[in-house]
Design a protein around this motif. Structure first.
Motif, PDB file in Angstrom:
ATOM      1  N   HIS A   9      39.318  46.680  42.494  1.00  0.00           N
ATOM      2  CA  HIS A   9      39.433  44.974  42.601  1.00  0.00           C
ATOM      3  C   HIS A   9      39.313  44.489  41.137  1.00  0.00           C
ATOM      4  O   HIS A   9      38.256  44.358  40.843  1.00  0.00           O
ATOM      5  N   HIS A  11      40.876  41.148  38.841  1.00  0.00           N
ATOM      6  CA  HIS A  11      41.641  40.209  38.592  1.00  0.00           C
ATOM      7  C   HIS A  11      42.188  40.110  36.995  1.00  0.00           C
ATOM      8  O   HIS A  11      41.712  39.020  36.149  1.00  0.00           O
ATOM      9  N   GLU A  96      43.797  39.153  47.782  1.00  0.00           N
ATOM     10  CA  GLU A  96      42.854  39.108  48.769  1.00  0.00           C
ATOM     11  C   GLU A  96      42.890  38.146  49.589  1.00  0.00           C
ATOM     12  O   GLU A  96      43.156  36.927  49.354  1.00  0.00           O
ATOM     13  N   HIS A 163      36.370  44.314  50.030  1.00  0.00           N
ATOM     14  CA  HIS A 163      36.185  44.268  48.820  1.00  0.00           C
ATOM     15  C   HIS A 163      34.598  43.573  48.482  1.00  0.00           C
ATOM     16  O   HIS A 163      34.154  42.589  49.376  1.00  0.00           O
ATOM     17  N   ASP A 213      35.455  43.706  40.559  1.00  0.00           N
ATOM     18  CA  ASP A 213      35.892  42.085  40.672  1.00  0.00           C
ATOM     19  C   ASP A 213      36.122  41.512  39.151  1.00  0.00           C
ATOM     20  O   ASP A 213      35.815  40.195  39.267  1.00  0.00           O
TER      21      ASP A 213
HETATM   22 ZN   LIG Z   1      38.506  39.187  43.714  1.00  0.00          ZN
END
Ligand SMILES: [Zn+2]
Ligand SMILES: [Zn+2]
Length: 272
Positions: A9, A11, A96, A163, A213
């Motif tokens: 995960h 971004h 997500e 997640h 994340d």
């Molecule tokens: Zn996220």
């Protein structure tokens, strides 16, 4: 040999990362990260994850979806385009998506409607989901249970990944039983977070994956900074310590499980 790691995960399209993406990726590869799921949270970031991942085949895998924070927007207007993106063969997951009762930036009713629409979309394209559940582990279970059962009946081998799971080990159990992977993020390294260390210690090996994340939630040693995939090593170490296992063992099982997530999207697409 450096352990091979899989960040489930990140971004990478976030403006904080996009500015020096090449350097971020170089540091990730040097740290032993071999693959990442690049995750969208609205339509523009979902479009961008697909474009970005196309430049790194076999290393970056795109996930496309609308975050629960989007639930009060006119999301129904962008669903047709999201559906096109979701159906692309290289897209490995829908997300997500989920519920966020912690921030409460959109109404619960709208969050549930948006979640339901995307679970149906995931079922239509037969791909796993990448679930954001914050302070909503009990509230989200019925919808994810129905999805997991429908997905299994439709030939999808694995329903998805929870997640940055913030709940307890006992809250994780029903998701584990439904076949969801449970992803551990940077907070497992925080001194006062025994709850997530107990979770990491108690999960069956087959359910365990790790993530950053990025650019959020940096591990303890990097708190206050922008997070990036190279820092996943600190999270993997904390998981290994909690489980009383070698880092190499945690790297091996989490990478294997993440590969099963990628494989599930291919198997699901083949069953369509
Ligand atoms: Zn996220
Ligand atoms: Zn999230």
């Amino acid at each position: 040999m450096t352990a091979e790691l899989f960040d489930t995960h990140a971004h990478l399209t976030d403006p904080k990362i996009a500015a020096d993406l090449e350097a971020v990726l170089e540091r990730a590869w040097s740290a032993g990260v071999r693959s990442m799921v690049v995750v969208g949270y609205d339509l523009p970031s979902s479009e961008e994850t697909v474009r970005l991942a196309a430049r790194y085949p076999g290393q970056l895998y795109p996930a496309v979806g609308l975050h629960p924070h989007e639930a009060d927007t006119a999301w129904a207007d962008v669903l047709p385009r999201l559906r096109e993106l979701a159906a692309a063969p290289e897209v490995v997951a829908i997300g997500e998506l989920g519920l966020d009762a912690y921030r409460g930036w959109s109404s619960e009713a709208n969050q549930r409607r948006l979640l339901e629409a995307q679970l149906q979309l995931a079922l239509d394209v037969r791909k796993p989901v990448c679930v954001h559940s914050r302070a909503a582990e009990t509230a989200i279970l019925p919808q994810l249970e129905a999805f997991a059962k429908a997905a299994a009946a439709a030939g999808l081998p694995l329903p998805g990944v929870m997640h940055c799971f913030g709940g307890t080990l006992s809250e994780a159990r029903p998701f584990v039983e439904l076949g969801y992977l449970i992803s551990i993020a940077g907070p497992v390294t925080y001194p006062r977070n025994d709850r997530t260390r107990e979770l990491a210690a108690g999960l069956p090996a087959r359910s365990l994956v790790i993530e950053t994340d990025t650019p959020y939630l940096p591990p303890q040693g990097m708190r206050g900074q922008r997070n990036e995939p190279a820092y996943i090593v600190e999270t993997a170490r904390a998981v290994a310590a909690a489980r009383g296992e070698l880092l190499s063992e945690v790297a091996r099982v989490t990478t294997e499980n993440a590969r099963r997530l990628v494989a599930a999207s291919l198997a699901g697409a083949a069953a369509r």
